[in-house]
Design an enzyme around this catalytic site. Structure first.
Site, mmCIF file in Angstrom:
data_model
loop_
_atom_site.group_PDB
_atom_site.id
_atom_site.type_symbol
_atom_site.label_atom_id
_atom_site.label_comp_id
_atom_site.label_asym_id
_atom_site.label_seq_id
_atom_site.Cartn_x
_atom_site.Cartn_y
_atom_site.Cartn_z
ATOM 1 N N GLU A 255 0.959 -1.203 -0.015
ATOM 2 C CA GLU A 255 0.222 0.042 -0.190
ATOM 3 C C GLU A 255 0.988 1.391 0.017
ATOM 4 O OE1 GLU A 255 -2.646 2.835 -0.089
ATOM 5 O OE2 GLU A 255 -3.422 0.383 -0.198
ATOM 6 N N THR A 299 -6.035 1.754 -5.391
ATOM 7 C CA THR A 299 -5.617 0.198 -5.118
ATOM 8 C C THR A 299 -6.481 -0.589 -6.115
ATOM 9 O OG1 THR A 299 -5.265 0.910 -2.654
ATOM 10 C CG2 THR A 299 -5.641 -1.284 -3.295
ATOM 11 N N HIS A 414 -1.154 3.651 4.754
ATOM 12 C CA HIS A 414 -2.370 4.328 3.985
ATOM 13 C C HIS A 414 -2.285 5.719 4.602
ATOM 14 C CE1 HIS A 414 -5.997 4.854 1.980
ATOM 15 N NE2 HIS A 414 -6.005 3.882 1.432
ATOM 16 N N ASP A 473 1.398 -0.361 -5.116
ATOM 17 C CA ASP A 473 0.136 -0.148 -5.539
ATOM 18 C C ASP A 473 -0.030 1.221 -6.316
ATOM 19 O OD1 ASP A 473 -0.531 1.038 -3.284
ATOM 20 O OD2 ASP A 473 -2.360 0.033 -3.056
ATOM 21 N N HIS A 474 0.440 2.205 -5.710
ATOM 22 C CA HIS A 474 0.327 3.476 -6.186
ATOM 23 C C HIS A 474 0.980 4.376 -5.176
ATOM 24 C CE1 HIS A 474 -2.235 4.474 -2.658
ATOM 25 N NE2 HIS A 474 -3.428 3.481 -3.017
#
Length: 634
Positions: A255, A299, A414, A473-474
């Site tokens: 994440e 995500t 996150h 993921d990003h």
């Protein structure tokens, strides 16, 4: 001669328009950080809210009763302020503007509380002062405000001005930015030229148009797409083909993890010691030139890329907008090889519509929040902490039939990147961005969790028979924090540097393989599916996908980001500028032109597939188009 001259009274409508016009214009600089390159852009930015405001408030001129007219003006002002405010909060986190599909992602809203509140400031209350002033004006009725009904002649003149303003704005915008309304992937460009409110109207139009595409689509639309995809196929064998055949496959989505933290320090402290060790591990391929390609779906977009080797949409999330489409997934290909397939994520099962999408993608089992025991102190940010998540996930894996495929989604790193004190392995950073300051701590925690995950796999006896793929993921730090990032990296964050920051780490770990290396190949998340299938010895020839096997000598070293930016071996296209990759300096736009044409074409073909649900017209098993239940020979 005895008559006294009196100043014309102002209409409540004009006052409301003036308030919102000023407020919107101020927000462009204060909240949205919209960049202006010349005087023409400055003029367009100044006038672009006006035409919409004139038209929407002009409706009040047709309301005869004063009370109803006043209620309409105040209510309209309040609603438009809320729309503006919602965009501000959304932009602070996503560096983007709200689209209509995002508003339909209501099942996510309950979990967004922490991140949303982190981006609401007490000073935001100032944006609502004009609504209170309008209420006060209606109550107090000061002498300089007129409340009389407008004549027909005045209404005609008013709307002529409104319409003229709209076309004047659009004409300037088209002069400054030709083909503005066909370049819809660039939402900031739309807002900068036609205004926040007109942008939302245009977004509604786009959604209506795209909703009709599926009903009107037929198999003929897939012919050109399929021909284009065939030109991207890489069929040559490589040294890693089939090295993981028959092994368990574990894919870990890291994440918000960006590549700049790997092999790096913060104030003298190592950020990711375990992941750093994997970059030197004899059984690990580490890719340091690997880009995320997500958009508004974040995500869920990265999951969509993994499973389908298709790009996400430029608006909303495919997981919501097209969850029922026909897809050719990595999961289905593993099911066909006899794998037990599962997704593991200690969050609400409906978040990002996963419970619906996973079933469509072919997952045998979805381990969501009810499948985990979240003890006291084991939750933070958006769900269960990574360390207990990995521990309990390994327990689930021990019960699975082998070989199995498990996709795992971490949560601790996150936004807004908060941690309990006992989980802080390093200190905060010291920039003007609390987001960046905390980010290093949560990345460090996730690194520790990955270390313990590897230990748990070894203790369970699963390690030797598994291949582990891990990737970011990003982005975690958006462009809104470029000043702080510039401080940390000790460089100016230009559009070129910002694009380089979209690199995320990618690891392929095959125990006992001896394949360890740092691979500098240019690749993106769209390449994950064909690369993993190649490692697992699965044939991919008949699939319609835009990715390529990273390790093939035929790979074309070309990465397209969803917002239209792209990276080649020598060039980067970002901020509507062509950059020399080696020097980081601007170069001749002509060098980027052919690549830009290809990037636009590929994204357009991709969107045709999704909006038209075109894969329903394709038999992946036979590699043929379908029409009226008949296979079409190509």
């Amino acid at each position: 001669m005895n008559k006294k001259w009196s100043m014309p009274k102002l209409s409540l409508v004009i006052i409301a328009i003036a308030f919102l016009w000023i407020k919107t214009y101020v927000s462009y600089y204060a909240a949205f950080s919209i960049q202006i390159d010349n005087m023409m852009q400055a003029i367009i930015l100044f006038i672009n809210p006006l035409s919409f405001l004139l038209l929407i408030f002009g409706v009040a001129l047709f309301i005869k009763k004063e009370k109803n007219r006043n209620i309409y003006v105040i209510a309209t002002s309040a609603v438009l302020t809320l729309i503006l405010f919602a965009n501000m909060v959304f932009y602070r986190f996503f560096n983007d503007f709200i689209t209509l599909p995002v508003l339909f992602q209501t099942s996510n809203f309950g979990d967004l509380g922490g991140s949303a509140l982190e981006n609401v400031y007490w000073t935001d209350a100032l944006y609502f002062i004009d609504v209170l002033l309008l209420i006060a004006i209606v109550k107090l009725k000061p002498a300089f405000i007129g409340f009389r009904e407008t004549t027909k002649i005045n209404r005609r003149a008013y709307f002529l001005v409104a319409i003229a303003t709209f076309f004047f704005n659009l004409g300037l915008a088209e002069t400054e930015r030709p083909q503005l309304l066909t370049r819809t992937f660039d939402r900031e460009m739309l807002v900068k030229n036609i205004g926040t409110y007109n942008y939302h109207l245009y977004d509604i139009y786009l959604q209506s148009k795209q909703s009709a595409q599926r009903a009107l689509a037929d198999s003929s639309e897939l012919v050109d797409v399929n021909n284009y995809v065939e030109t991207k196929q890489t069929n040559s064998a490589d040294q890693f083909q089939g090295i993981a055949e028959g092994k368990n496959l574990i894919v870990v989505k890291l994440e918000s993890t960006q590549n700049f933290v790997i092999n790096n320090e913060m104030n003298g402290e190592t950020i990711t010691p375990f992941l750093n060790s994997l970059t030197e591990d004899q059984d690990t391929i580490y890719m340091d030139n690997f880009y995320h390609q997500t958009e508004q779906g974040k995500t869920s977009d990265s999951e969509f890329l993994l499973d389908n080797s298709l790009y996400p949409l430029g608006r909303g999330a495919v997981f919501f907008t097209h969850s029922g489409n026909e897809f050719q997934t990595l999961t289905d290909s593993l099911n066909n090889e006899g794998y037990f397939t599962s997704a593991m994520h200690a969050n609400n099962k409906s978040f990002w519509n996963r419970d619906i999408v996973y079933e469509n993608f072919g997952y045998d089992r979805y381990y969501s929040l009810p499948d985990y025991t979240v003890g006291e102190g084991e939750a933070v940010n958006w769900g269960m902490k990574d360390i207990p998540f990995f521990q309990q996930s390994v327990d689930h894996m021990k019960e699975m039939d082998q070989p199995f495929y498990s996709k795992m989604i971490t949560l601790t790193n996150h936004h807004p990147f908060y941690l309990d004190e006992e989980d802080k392995f390093i200190d905060e950073y010291d920039s003007n961005s609390g987001t960046l300051n905390r980010y290093f701590q949560t990345v460090r925690y996730t690194d520790e969790a990955i270390k313990e995950f590897f230990t748990s796999l070894k203790e369970s006896g699963l390690y030797e028979d598994s291949v582990i793929v891990m990737y970011g993921d990003h982005y975690g730090i958006s462009e809104n924090h470029n000043t702080a990032m510039g401080q940390y990296l000790d460089k100016e964050i230009t559009p070129f540097e910002s694009t380089q920051l979209q690199r995320v780490p990618m690891f392929i770990h095959v125990p006992g393989s001896g394949i360890g290396t740092t691979d500098h190949s240019l690749a993106g998340q769209i390449d994950l599916k064909p690369t993993i299938q190649n490692l697992m010895g699965i044939e991919t020839g008949n699939s319609i996908q835009f990715g390529q096997n990273i390790f093939s000598e035929e790979n074309d070293d070309f990465v397209i980001l969803r917002d239209g930016r792209f990276i080649t071996e020598d060039l980067v296209y970002a901020g509507e500028t062509c950059w020399d990759k080696e020097t980081g300096e601007e170069t001749d736009m002509e060098a980027c032109a052919p690549f830009k044409e290809r990037a636009d074409e590929e994204l357009a073909y991709n969107d045709e597939i999704i909006y038209g649900d075109l894969l329903r017209f394709y038999d992946a098993e036979n590699g043929r188009l379908i029409e009226d239940d008949t296979l079409i020979e190509e």
